[in-house]
Motif scaffolding. Structure first.
Motif, PDB file in Angstrom:
ATOM      1  N   GLY A  32       0.794  -1.218   0.000  1.00  0.00           N
ATOM      2  CA  GLY A  32       0.000   0.000   0.000  1.00  0.00           C
ATOM      3  C   GLY A  32       0.828   1.271   0.000  1.00  0.00           C
ATOM      4  N   ASN A  33       2.147   1.175   0.311  1.00  0.00           N
ATOM      5  CA  ASN A  33       3.006   2.359   0.241  1.00  0.00           C
ATOM      6  C   ASN A  33       3.116   2.828  -1.202  1.00  0.00           C
ATOM      7  OD1 ASN A  33       5.315   1.172   2.737  1.00  0.00           O
ATOM      8  ND2 ASN A  33       3.668   2.600   3.001  1.00  0.00           N
ATOM      9  N   ILE A  34       3.174   4.132  -1.362  1.00  0.00           N
ATOM     10  CA  ILE A  34       3.278   4.721  -2.694  1.00  0.00           C
ATOM     11  C   ILE A  34       4.417   5.725  -2.679  1.00  0.00           C
ATOM     12  CG2 ILE A  34       2.116   6.197  -4.385  1.00  0.00           C
ATOM     13  CD1 ILE A  34      -0.544   5.099  -3.341  1.00  0.00           C
ATOM     14  N   THR A  35       5.164   5.778  -3.768  1.00  0.00           N
ATOM     15  CA  THR A  35       6.197   6.788  -3.918  1.00  0.00           C
ATOM     16  C   THR A  35       6.224   7.236  -5.369  1.00  0.00           C
ATOM     17  OG1 THR A  35       8.492   7.362  -3.414  1.00  0.00           O
ATOM     18  CG2 THR A  35       8.120   5.230  -4.461  1.00  0.00           C
ATOM     19  N   GLU A  36       6.883   8.336  -5.623  1.00  0.00           N
ATOM     20  CA  GLU A  36       6.964   8.852  -6.980  1.00  0.00           C
ATOM     21  C   GLU A  36       8.428   8.945  -7.379  1.00  0.00           C
ATOM     22  OE1 GLU A  36       5.942  13.006  -9.205  1.00  0.00           O
ATOM     23  OE2 GLU A  36       4.419  12.178  -7.854  1.00  0.00           O
ATOM     24  N   ILE A  37       8.713   8.515  -8.578  1.00  0.00           N
ATOM     25  CA  ILE A  37      10.067   8.601  -9.116  1.00  0.00           C
ATOM     26  C   ILE A  37      10.040   9.648 -10.213  1.00  0.00           C
ATOM     27  CG2 ILE A  37      11.883   7.366 -10.350  1.00  0.00           C
ATOM     28  CD1 ILE A  37      10.898   4.808  -8.987  1.00  0.00           C
ATOM     29  N   ALA A  38      11.001  10.563 -10.150  1.00  0.00           N
ATOM     30  CA  ALA A  38      11.073  11.616 -11.165  1.00  0.00           C
ATOM     31  C   ALA A  38      11.214  10.984 -12.544  1.00  0.00           C
ATOM     32  CB  ALA A  38      12.253  12.535 -10.876  1.00  0.00           C
ATOM     33  N   ARG A  39      10.934  11.727 -13.552  1.00  0.00           N
ATOM     34  CA  ARG A  39      11.035  11.226 -14.917  1.00  0.00           C
ATOM     35  C   ARG A  39      12.393  10.573 -15.164  1.00  0.00           C
ATOM     36  NH1 ARG A  39       8.563  15.572 -19.117  1.00  0.00           N
ATOM     37  NH2 ARG A  39       6.384  15.128 -18.654  1.00  0.00           N
ATOM     38  N   ILE A  40      12.335   9.397 -15.748  1.00  0.00           N
ATOM     39  CA  ILE A  40      13.572   8.715 -16.130  1.00  0.00           C
ATOM     40  C   ILE A  40      13.420   8.218 -17.566  1.00  0.00           C
ATOM     41  CG2 ILE A  40      14.263   7.975 -13.828  1.00  0.00           C
ATOM     42  CD1 ILE A  40      13.026   5.257 -14.453  1.00  0.00           C
ATOM     43  N   ARG A  41      14.516   8.147 -18.253  1.00  0.00           N
ATOM     44  CA  ARG A  41      14.512   7.592 -19.603  1.00  0.00           C
ATOM     45  C   ARG A  41      14.803   6.104 -19.484  1.00  0.00           C
ATOM     46  NH1 ARG A  41      15.603  10.627 -24.478  1.00  0.00           N
ATOM     47  NH2 ARG A  41      14.653  12.631 -24.110  1.00  0.00           N
TER      48      ARG A  41
END
Length: 85
Positions: A32-41
């Motif tokens: 249920g944990n959520i995180t966001e990763i910055a844009r990556i190619r």
């Protein structure tokens, strides 16, 4: 049908392109944990040499394990540190 690209990982030098992902993994240690990763190619997550690979028809690795996957496994591994693993 699904198409999957897989990359072998070896313990070795840090792969800087993986840092943005591995640093965020501590944020998702519980269901249920959520995180966001910055844009990556996504191209930067692959080894530099992608001409050699293995290809086969197989199945998903999660239930229902449907036999509907075209696997492409790159021959050259990527490297990450033991801490990143």
């Amino acid at each position: 049908n699904f198409k999957v690209v897989a990359v072998f990982l070896v313990i070795g030098e840090s792969d800087e392109s993986l840092v943005s992902i591995t640093q965020k993994l501590n944020d998702v240690t519980y269901s249920g944990n959520i995180t966001e990763i910055a844009r990556i190619r996504l191209r930067y997550l692959l080894p530099s040499f992608t001409d050699a690979f293995y290809r086969y028809e197989g199945s998903l690795t999660t239930p229902l394990c449907n036999e509907a996957v075209q696997w492409l496994v790159l021959a050259e591994p990527s490297s990450m540190t033991r801490h990143q693993v």
